[in-house]
Motif scaffolding. Sequence first.
Motif, short mmCIF file in Angstrom:
data_model
loop_
_atom_site.label_atom_id
_atom_site.label_comp_id
_atom_site.label_asym_id
_atom_site.label_seq_id
_atom_site.Cartn_x
_atom_site.Cartn_y
_atom_site.Cartn_z
N VAL A 62 107.11 109.07 84.56
CA VAL A 62 108.45 108.67 84.98
C VAL A 62 108.69 107.19 84.65
O VAL A 62 109.72 106.83 84.08
N ILE A 63 107.74 106.35 84.98
CA ILE A 63 107.87 104.91 84.70
C ILE A 63 108.00 104.67 83.21
O ILE A 63 108.86 103.88 82.78
N ASP A 64 107.17 105.32 82.42
CA ASP A 64 107.26 105.15 80.96
C ASP A 64 108.64 105.54 80.44
O ASP A 64 109.21 104.85 79.59
N GLU A 65 109.19 106.63 80.97
CA GLU A 65 110.50 107.11 80.52
C GLU A 65 111.62 106.15 80.91
O GLU A 65 112.59 105.96 80.16
N MET A 66 111.50 105.51 82.07
CA MET A 66 112.57 104.65 82.59
C MET A 66 112.47 103.20 82.11
O MET A 66 113.45 102.45 82.23
N GLU A 67 111.36 102.79 81.59
CA GLU A 67 111.08 101.38 81.30
C GLU A 67 112.18 100.68 80.50
O GLU A 67 112.66 99.61 80.88
N GLU A 68 112.62 101.27 79.41
CA GLU A 68 113.61 100.61 78.56
C GLU A 68 114.94 100.40 79.30
O GLU A 68 115.52 99.31 79.27
N ASP A 69 115.42 101.45 79.98
CA ASP A 69 116.67 101.32 80.74
C ASP A 69 116.56 100.24 81.80
O ASP A 69 117.48 99.45 82.00
N MET A 70 115.44 100.20 82.49
CA MET A 70 115.27 99.24 83.57
C MET A 70 115.20 97.82 83.04
O MET A 70 115.74 96.89 83.65
N ASN A 71 114.57 97.64 81.90
CA ASN A 71 114.50 96.31 81.30
C ASN A 71 115.87 95.84 80.82
O ASN A 71 116.18 94.65 80.88
N ASP A 72 116.70 96.78 80.36
CA ASP A 72 118.06 96.45 79.92
C ASP A 72 118.94 96.08 81.11
O ASP A 72 119.85 95.27 81.00
N GLY A 73 118.70 96.71 82.26
CA GLY A 73 119.44 96.41 83.49
C GLY A 73 120.68 97.25 83.66
O GLY A 73 121.08 98.03 82.80
N GLY A 74 121.30 97.10 84.84
CA GLY A 74 122.51 97.83 85.15
C GLY A 74 122.26 99.28 85.51
O GLY A 74 123.04 100.16 85.16
N VAL A 75 121.17 99.53 86.28
CA VAL A 75 120.78 100.89 86.60
C VAL A 75 120.74 101.08 88.12
O VAL A 75 120.24 100.22 88.85
N VAL A 76 121.25 102.23 88.58
CA VAL A 76 121.12 102.66 89.96
C VAL A 76 120.08 103.77 89.96
O VAL A 76 120.26 104.79 89.28
N VAL A 77 118.99 103.57 90.69
CA VAL A 77 117.91 104.55 90.76
C VAL A 77 117.91 105.20 92.12
O VAL A 77 117.97 104.52 93.15
N ASP A 78 117.81 106.52 92.14
CA ASP A 78 117.83 107.32 93.37
C ASP A 78 116.51 108.09 93.47
O ASP A 78 116.21 108.90 92.60
N TYR A 79 115.73 107.78 94.51
CA TYR A 79 114.51 108.54 94.75
C TYR A 79 114.02 108.29 96.17
O TYR A 79 114.21 107.21 96.71
N HIS A 80 113.37 109.28 96.76
CA HIS A 80 112.92 109.14 98.14
C HIS A 80 111.71 108.24 98.29
O HIS A 80 111.45 107.73 99.36
N GLY A 81 110.99 108.00 97.23
CA GLY A 81 109.88 107.06 97.26
C GLY A 81 110.21 105.86 96.40
O GLY A 81 111.02 105.96 95.49
N CYS A 82 109.61 104.73 96.72
CA CYS A 82 109.94 103.56 95.89
C CYS A 82 108.74 102.70 95.57
O CYS A 82 108.83 101.83 94.72
N ASP A 83 107.61 102.92 96.21
CA ASP A 83 106.51 101.98 96.08
C ASP A 83 105.75 102.07 94.77
O ASP A 83 104.95 101.20 94.47
N PHE A 84 105.99 103.07 93.94
CA PHE A 84 105.27 103.16 92.67
C PHE A 84 106.02 102.50 91.52
O PHE A 84 105.46 102.29 90.45
N PHE A 85 107.27 102.12 91.75
CA PHE A 85 108.04 101.44 90.70
C PHE A 85 107.63 99.97 90.63
O PHE A 85 107.36 99.36 91.67
N PRO A 86 107.65 99.38 89.43
CA PRO A 86 107.32 97.96 89.33
C PRO A 86 108.28 97.09 90.15
O PRO A 86 109.50 97.29 90.12
#
Length: 169
Positions: A62-86
């Motif tokens: 999941v992190i590998d898939e999201m990395e580029e979008d997150m680095n670009d910014g402007g993203v709303v992420v929805d998930y019940h857990g959060c501690d594994f994200f950078p």
Amino acid sequence: MNRKPNIMITGTPGTGKSTLGRELADRTGLKYINVGELAKENNFFDGFDQDLVCPVIDEDRVIDEMEEDMNDGGVVVDYHGCDFFPKRWFDLVIVLRTDNTKLYERLEKRGYKGKKLRENIECEIFGTLLEEAQEAYDRQIVQEVKNDTPDDMEDNLTKIQNWLEQRIC
């Protein structure tokens, strides 16, 4: 700031994360990522939890898939857990909280029962996901908000939009 802010919306299942996240993205033009849907679409699972009757997400994929979008910014992420994200990914972490009676009714309507229902209600009672967020991110970016009613949802959207306007200007 070189990029638009990223926002995490987390909380116990049934607190309104997806509704809030989608509406926030619609109103602001930010990209919306529902991590559960992303995992399902790409089969990012690492087994199945028989007790909770749900797949176990493969966090690394999941992190590998999201990395580029997150680095670009402007993203709303929805998930019940959060501690594994950078930690570096998020500028604001919203933890939705809901009255236990309302949450019980919402989860029952979704078909939750037995251990899965009980553990989610206990998670909300004990503030497990708030504590997780406070431990994973700088406390000043973690905001606990009530999300019991449509009026609460609208208030939360307004507050987040105001925060975004201040950050982007």
